[in-house]
Design an enzyme around this catalytic site. Structure first.
Site, PDB file in Angstrom:
ATOM      1  N   HIS A 143     -52.111  -1.370 -34.867  1.00  0.00           N
ATOM      2  CA  HIS A 143     -50.665  -1.160 -34.692  1.00  0.00           C
ATOM      3  C   HIS A 143     -50.468  -0.459 -33.349  1.00  0.00           C
ATOM      4  O   HIS A 143     -51.443  -0.142 -32.669  1.00  0.00           O
ATOM      5  CB  HIS A 143     -50.140  -0.329 -35.866  1.00  0.00           C
ATOM      6  CG  HIS A 143     -48.652  -0.170 -35.906  1.00  0.00           C
ATOM      7  ND1 HIS A 143     -47.790  -1.203 -35.604  1.00  0.00           N
ATOM      8  CD2 HIS A 143     -47.856   0.894 -36.215  1.00  0.00           C
ATOM      9  CE1 HIS A 143     -46.546  -0.753 -35.722  1.00  0.00           C
ATOM     10  NE2 HIS A 143     -46.553   0.501 -36.089  1.00  0.00           N
ATOM     11  N   ASP A 197     -45.402  -5.998 -44.044  1.00  0.00           N
ATOM     12  CA  ASP A 197     -44.544  -5.769 -42.867  1.00  0.00           C
ATOM     13  C   ASP A 197     -43.848  -7.061 -42.409  1.00  0.00           C
ATOM     14  O   ASP A 197     -44.515  -8.035 -42.075  1.00  0.00           O
ATOM     15  CB  ASP A 197     -45.469  -5.219 -41.754  1.00  0.00           C
ATOM     16  CG  ASP A 197     -44.775  -4.997 -40.407  1.00  0.00           C
ATOM     17  OD1 ASP A 197     -43.559  -5.223 -40.311  1.00  0.00           O
ATOM     18  OD2 ASP A 197     -45.483  -4.584 -39.464  1.00  0.00           O
ATOM     19  N   HIS A 371     -46.424  -5.436 -34.212  1.00  0.00           N
ATOM     20  CA  HIS A 371     -46.237  -6.031 -35.546  1.00  0.00           C
ATOM     21  C   HIS A 371     -46.716  -7.484 -35.590  1.00  0.00           C
ATOM     22  O   HIS A 371     -46.622  -8.213 -34.602  1.00  0.00           O
ATOM     23  CB  HIS A 371     -44.759  -5.977 -35.936  1.00  0.00           C
ATOM     24  CG  HIS A 371     -44.228  -4.585 -36.032  1.00  0.00           C
ATOM     25  ND1 HIS A 371     -44.305  -3.846 -37.190  1.00  0.00           N
ATOM     26  CD2 HIS A 371     -43.637  -3.789 -35.113  1.00  0.00           C
ATOM     27  CE1 HIS A 371     -43.771  -2.651 -36.979  1.00  0.00           C
ATOM     28  NE2 HIS A 371     -43.346  -2.596 -35.723  1.00  0.00           N
TER      29      HIS A 371
HETATM   30 ZN   LIG Z   1     -42.375   1.094 -38.865  1.00  0.00          ZN
HETATM   31 ZN   LIG Z   2     -44.937   1.712 -36.752  1.00  0.00          ZN
END
Ligand SMILES: [Zn+2]
Ligand SMILES: [Zn+2]
Length: 558
Positions: A143, A197, A371
């Site tokens: 990330h 996510d 992401h």
């Molecule tokens: Zn976040």
């Molecule tokens: Zn984050």
């Protein structure tokens, strides 16, 4: 007892982060145990006048405080840790997270100076902790901040996987690829529910590797060989900062950190060994200004154009130590978070005006997302192969795209659950369904006040910001409630009074007549008098100006 236990269902309760980007928080509840994942905050939208921060409504957690076994935090971004100083004023369970996340939380708590001790427990990926009836394993992910983890939560009815924020980076800066093997191991074992996510669920393909940004930096270090280089990025993106430091080292440049959070976070990360930097390579802002330009890199905050941030002040010529000059090169290594575009472009325009060379996302690959895009989302879906699926971390459109993706991969639409804040998903080994809801939503933080600004205050702020304020002062006699002087009218943000004397004069007249014409029984009815002043003036001012300022009558009796 055993029979009773069989009837107990696992409850998944999203308290934030769905149908919105920000303030992530999800509670898992089974019997007498609650486990909370993340505790984030959100920046206010433009219609929230003067509000500093928005946090989740945690009244359900406060009511069930004795059941909460722990908070587990996936990583140190504000939308995952920002609400901790507020939420932990009323409850105090232990927090589990990785090292950098722990340091960021502790630095935040120090700033807020909470009276009680909060226990922040450090864990490593692949550690397992038992929290009530839950057993949580932490899974390393990639990330835009170090130390991000996904969670595998074994519950009495099956395993729940929560990805946290993630991408799949095969060439990450720290060399540690997301732990796909562990995701696959749980997939083999059987996963009851996957929460994943959805931020980039609209985007095709793969998210580019962070190391691509490093290659791009190298190119500009070559091109801008004889220039001073200034790079703005997020303070928490340690890997990005590492790549800048590495390039600087290679090209014989010293590094200057600018902006409070940049100095703070890089300091913490260097101390933990998350950031590799030779202290001799670091210079002050004064030094950065006096050294030859080609020997300096400034790493600054302000990639979102935030007023008062490092880059904002440089662009405005407002930094007393460092002045940008013609030929300097500024790289904005970030993309504008939706809502910030105008601020970012204002800063870029100002930089161009200074004669500075500006490189930003629209021009080159100076930023990559943290992401996962569609292909990575599919990878996690197929590795974990969950019985049920719930897209999280996104606006409704992101969640929808993620749900459609799962459907395309063969998941039955009846096994996919579109979450809503406060809506409870109940599941056991055989079935899952939405069942009821808990109180949930947003709490507004304004300065030191938490949740004390409601709709009425917000409406007042909106009126004040749009049409201004008119104060009417009326002085009445204590003996017979007659007017002692002519009413006084003061305005702010409404009209320029000197140019509108007629309007003001007539307004005074309206108030004067209104008081003189009051019926005997209303002479001392102040609420009534105030209301009449408000109504009559409102109608008059609207007719004359088409504006509806806030009208504030004040009555003084002497
Ligand atoms: Zn976040
Ligand atoms: Zn984050």
């Amino acid at each position: 007892m055993a029979k009773n236990k069989n009837q107990t269902k696992l409850r998944i309760i999203p308290l934030g982060g769905v149908d919105e980007i920000g303030k992530n928080m999800t509670a898992l509840e089974y019997g007498n145990d609650i486990l909370v994942i993340d505790c984030g905050s959100m920046f206010p939208k433009e219609d929230l006048y003067g509000i500093d921060l928005v946090i989740p409504d945690v009244s359900y957690l406060e009511k069930n405080a004795d059941k909460i076994r722990a908070f587990v935090i996936t990583h140190g971004h504000e939308d995952h840790i920002g609400a901790i100083p507020y939420v932990f004023q009323k409850i105090n369970p232990p927090i589990y997270c990785t090292r950098l996340t722990q340091a960021l939380i502790e630095s935040k708590l120090k700033e807020y100076n909470l009276p009680k001790k909060i226990h922040v427990q450090c864990i490593k990926p692949r550690d397992t902790v038992k929290l009530g009836c839950f057993e949580v394993e932490f899974i390393k992910t990639n990330h835009s901040i170090s130390g991000a983890v996904a969670l595998a939560v074994r519950t009495p009815v099956g395993t729940v996987i929560h990805t946290g924020d993630f991408k799949v980076d095969y060439t990450p800066v720290d060399g540690e690829v997301i732990d796909l093997a562990t995701f696959a191991r749980y997939g083999e074992e059987g996963v009851l529910l996957l929460m994943s996510d959805s931020t980039n669920a609209e985007r095709e393909g793969f998210t580019m590797s962070e190391s691509k940004v490093g290659e791009c930096f190298e190119k500009y270090f070559d091109e801008g060989e004889d220039r001073r280089i200034i790079i703005a990025t997020f303070a928490s993106n340690i890997h990005r900062i590492q790549q800048i430091i590495d390039s600087a080292q290679k090209h014989g440049r010293k590094v200057c950190f600018m902006g409070r959070s940049m100095e703070n976070v890089t300091g913490i990360a260097a101390e933990l060994g998350e950031l590799n930097v030779d202290p001799k390579q670091i210079i002050t802002q004064d030094k950065a200004e006096s050294m030859p330009k080609e020997q300096v890199v400034i790493i600054t905050t302000g990639s979102q154009g935030e007023p008062m941030s490092g880059l904002y002040r440089l662009a405005a010529g407002d930094n007393s130590r460092v002045k940008l000059t013609k030929g300097d090169m500024v790289i904005v290594s970030a993309s504008a978070i939706p809502g910030n575009e105008r601020m970012v472009y204002r800063v870029i325009n100002n930089l161009y005006r200074l004669g500075v060379i500006v490189i930003y996302e629209a021009l080159d690959a100076v930023h990559v997302s943290g992401h996962a895009c569609k292909e990575e989302l599919k990878l996690i879906l197929s590795l974990t192969n969950p019985r049920y699926f719930m897209p999280v971390h996104g606006e409704y459109r992101h969640l929808m795209q993620h749900a459609l993706l799962a459907e395309k991969m063969g998941h039955d639409s009846r096994d996919i659950f579109m979450p809503e804040i406060g809506k409870v998903l109940e599941l056991n080994r055989k079935e899952a369904k939405f069942n009821g809801s808990v109180p949930a939503g947003s709490v507004l933080v304004d300065g030191l006040g938490i949740g004390d600004v409601g709709n009425v205050v917000l409406r007042d702020r909106r009126v004040l910001s749009q049409d201004g304020l008119v104060v009417v002062c009326v002085t009445l006699s204590g003996i017979d409630a007659s007017l002692l002087t002519e009413p006084d009218i003061i305005s702010r943000g409404f009209i320029y009074m000197k140019d509108n004397e007629d309007l003001i004069q007539h307004s005074k007249q309206i108030v004067q007549e209104l008081i003189e014409d009051l019926r005997a029984d209303k002479l001392r009815d102040w609420p009534y008098i105030k209301n009449e002043i408000r109504h009559q003036l409102k109608d008059y001012l609207y007719a004359k100006t088409k504006r509806t300022p806030m009208i504030l009558p004040m009555i003084i009796e002497i």
